[in-house]
Scaffold this motif. Structure first.
Motif, PDB file in Angstrom:
ATOM      1  N   UNK A  87       0.826  -1.198   0.000  1.00  0.00           N
ATOM      2  CA  UNK A  87       0.000   0.000   0.000  1.00  0.00           C
ATOM      3  C   UNK A  87       0.869   1.260   0.000  1.00  0.00           C
ATOM      4  N   UNK A  88       1.979   1.209   0.765  1.00  0.00           N
ATOM      5  CA  UNK A  88       2.891   2.346   0.756  1.00  0.00           C
ATOM      6  C   UNK A  88       3.515   2.534  -0.630  1.00  0.00           C
ATOM      7  N   UNK A  89       3.854   1.405  -1.253  1.00  0.00           N
ATOM      8  CA  UNK A  89       4.428   1.476  -2.602  1.00  0.00           C
ATOM      9  C   UNK A  89       3.407   2.015  -3.593  1.00  0.00           C
ATOM     10  N   UNK A  90       2.144   1.565  -3.432  1.00  0.00           N
ATOM     11  CA  UNK A  90       1.087   2.051  -4.315  1.00  0.00           C
ATOM     12  C   UNK A  90       0.915   3.555  -4.155  1.00  0.00           C
ATOM     13  N   UNK A  91       0.931   4.024  -2.886  1.00  0.00           N
ATOM     14  CA  UNK A  91       0.792   5.457  -2.651  1.00  0.00           C
ATOM     15  C   UNK A  91       1.934   6.231  -3.295  1.00  0.00           C
ATOM     16  N   UNK A  92       3.151   5.680  -3.183  1.00  0.00           N
ATOM     17  CA  UNK A  92       4.309   6.336  -3.790  1.00  0.00           C
ATOM     18  C   UNK A  92       4.187   6.370  -5.310  1.00  0.00           C
ATOM     19  N   UNK A  93       3.754   5.227  -5.874  1.00  0.00           N
ATOM     20  CA  UNK A  93       3.608   5.161  -7.328  1.00  0.00           C
ATOM     21  C   UNK A  93       2.459   6.044  -7.804  1.00  0.00           C
ATOM     22  N   UNK A  94       1.406   6.149  -7.001  1.00  0.00           N
ATOM     23  CA  UNK A  94       0.306   7.035  -7.386  1.00  0.00           C
ATOM     24  C   UNK A  94       0.774   8.480  -7.433  1.00  0.00           C
ATOM     25  N   UNK A  95       1.655   8.846  -6.475  1.00  0.00           N
ATOM     26  CA  UNK A  95       2.201  10.196  -6.509  1.00  0.00           C
ATOM     27  C   UNK A  95       3.038  10.409  -7.774  1.00  0.00           C
ATOM     28  N   UNK A  96       3.848   9.390  -8.103  1.00  0.00           N
ATOM     29  CA  UNK A  96       4.642   9.487  -9.326  1.00  0.00           C
ATOM     30  C   UNK A  96       3.744   9.524 -10.556  1.00  0.00           C
ATOM     31  N   UNK A  97       2.668   8.722 -10.510  1.00  0.00           N
ATOM     32  CA  UNK A  97       1.746   8.698 -11.650  1.00  0.00           C
ATOM     33  C   UNK A  97       1.060  10.054 -11.810  1.00  0.00           C
ATOM     34  N   UNK A  98       0.736  10.711 -10.669  1.00  0.00           N
ATOM     35  CA  UNK A  98       0.132  12.037 -10.754  1.00  0.00           C
ATOM     36  C   UNK A  98       1.108  13.027 -11.384  1.00  0.00           C
ATOM     37  N   UNK A  99       2.392  12.883 -10.982  1.00  0.00           N
ATOM     38  CA  UNK A  99       3.410  13.754 -11.566  1.00  0.00           C
ATOM     39  C   UNK A  99       3.587  13.476 -13.046  1.00  0.00           C
ATOM     40  N   UNK A 100       3.608  12.195 -13.380  1.00  0.00           N
ATOM     41  CA  UNK A 100       3.736  11.812 -14.793  1.00  0.00           C
ATOM     42  C   UNK A 100       2.507  12.257 -15.585  1.00  0.00           C
ATOM     43  N   UNK A 101       1.332  12.151 -14.935  1.00  0.00           N
ATOM     44  CA  UNK A 101       0.101  12.546 -15.611  1.00  0.00           C
ATOM     45  C   UNK A 101       0.130  14.035 -15.941  1.00  0.00           C
ATOM     46  N   UNK A 102       0.687  14.829 -15.013  1.00  0.00           N
ATOM     47  CA  UNK A 102       0.812  16.264 -15.277  1.00  0.00           C
ATOM     48  C   UNK A 102       1.760  16.507 -16.449  1.00  0.00           C
ATOM     49  N   UNK A 103       2.867  15.768 -16.423  1.00  0.00           N
ATOM     50  CA  UNK A 103       3.808  15.883 -17.542  1.00  0.00           C
ATOM     51  C   UNK A 103       3.167  15.414 -18.837  1.00  0.00           C
TER      52      UNK A 103
END
Length: 384
Positions: A87-103
């Protein structure tokens, strides 16, 4: 004149003979009754021996059930920790995905502008440049610019597609891992519940056997033996610890924490130090704290684990050495999370609350020893 004594002798013999016969009959009856009593005693001894053998077998089965429940509880804890890590990894990846989504949105907007410019300029923009320009050097520069622009557009488009594919693949893998961990956690919970039911059957069987032995005082004798065995274990540990010169726990200053130690577990007091255990003169030498099954048991102070195993009467038991002659004991646990020789800090999780050792309800047995003697733990614990 000799006739009279002869008559007296005959008369005496006549009177004594029935008396002797009666005594002989009573003797024979007594011997027969004694033999019957001996037979009943022997039968009782054999029955007691069978009950004791069955009780020992039930006790061994209960110990094995306790250990199996501990393994299941550890497996469940590992599954929960792995799930938390995911779950912690998912949260971290979701943050990265949000950043990637913005990019990605920025890439899409830039690509859309480029595509609109291409559409507005027409598909033959390069050809028009070639036809409209008179300066060869300027013409060459414009053609190179259009070539680089087309390459950048294609690269942006490929990058957008690859990013989308990676995000979708990563999301799918995380979903699969989450579902697998959820299944493993559910299986671990079911296994622990199944083993807990099995252990309860073993406990009931042992309780029935001990109830049948209680009339003979056997249960009282075993409790006294358990106390003697625990005292023997503590004496043995004291000798072993004293033989290790490099151990130095003096700086822990356990005695200075009197009245301020944290409770090993939150719960209601089920028994206090000195309370009667309802059998003879046996008294409680510690506290019984009623708590929910699986609740974390924490060390009351820094120390070293000197015992972590199953012990008759206390089930899965942990003993901590705090130095200066002070020990703390934690019994009835469902599962142990520390090993002998391990150092732990105050508040470290040692075990989880259970009902091992034949206890009917879940709870924690907590004891404090000073120089081998049990002392009332309540004055040592912080007021609550």
């Amino acid at each position: 004149m000799r006739i009279a004594p002869m008559l007296l002798l005959i008369t005496a013999l006549t009177l004594v003979s029935p008396l002797a016969a009666g005594v002989e009959d009573d003797l024979q009856a007594t011997e027969a009754e004694l033999e019957a009593v001996r037979e009943r005693i022997e039968a009782a001894r054999q029955a007691l021996a069978r009950d004791e053998a069955e009780r020992d077998a039930a006790e061994a089965a209960l110990e094995e059930s306790d250990r199996r429940v501990q393994r299941a509880a550890r497996a469940l804890r590992a599954a929960e920790e792995e799930r938390a890590a995911l779950e912690a990894r998912v949260a971290e990846l979701e943050a990265k995905m949000a950043e990637r989504d913005q990019h990605l949105r920025a890439q899409r907007e830039r690509l859309a502008r480029q595509l609109r410019a291409v559409w507005q300029g027409g598909r033959d923009a390069g050809l028009r440049v070639l036809l409209n320009q008179q300066d060869p050097s300027a013409l060459q520069r414009l053609l190179a610019y259009h070539s680089r622009l087309d390459a950048a557009r294609r690269a942006d488009l490929v990058s957008v597609i690859e990013t989308l594919e990676r995000l979708q693949s990563l999301e799918q893998r995380l979903q699969e891992q989450s579902e697998a961990l959820a299944r493993a956690e559910m299986a671990a919970r079911e296994r622990r519940a199944e083993l807990a039911r099995e252990r309860e059957q073993q406990r009931r069987r042992l309780a029935r056997l001990e109830a049948s032995l209680a009339e003979t005082g056997e249960q009282l004798m075993r409790m006294e033996e358990d106390e003697q065995r625990l005292q023997g274990l503590l004496d043995e540990l004291a000798e072993e610890l004293a033989a290790v010169p490099e151990r130095d726990l003096q700086d822990l200053r356990f005695r200075e924490h009197r009245g301020a130690l944290p409770w090993p577990v939150e719960g209601r007091l089920g028994a206090r130090f000195g309370d009667s255990r309802e059998l003879g003169n046996i008294k409680w030498r510690g506290l019984v704290i009623d708590a929910e099954n699986g609740t974390e048991v924490q060390a009351v102070a820094t120390g070293q684990v000197v015992y972590a195993d199953w012990f008759r009467g206390l089930g899965l038991l942990v003993i901590l050495d705090h130095g200066d002659g002070y020990l703390s004991l934690y019994g009835y646990n469902e599962s142990l999370f520390v090993e002998e020789g391990e150092w732990v800090q105050a508040g470290a999780v040692l075990a989880s609350v259970g009902a091992s050792g034949g206890r009917r309800e879940p709870g924690l047995y907590f004891e404090v020893r000073a120089d081998g003697d049990p002392v009332d733990p309540l004055p040592w614990l912080a007021a609550r």
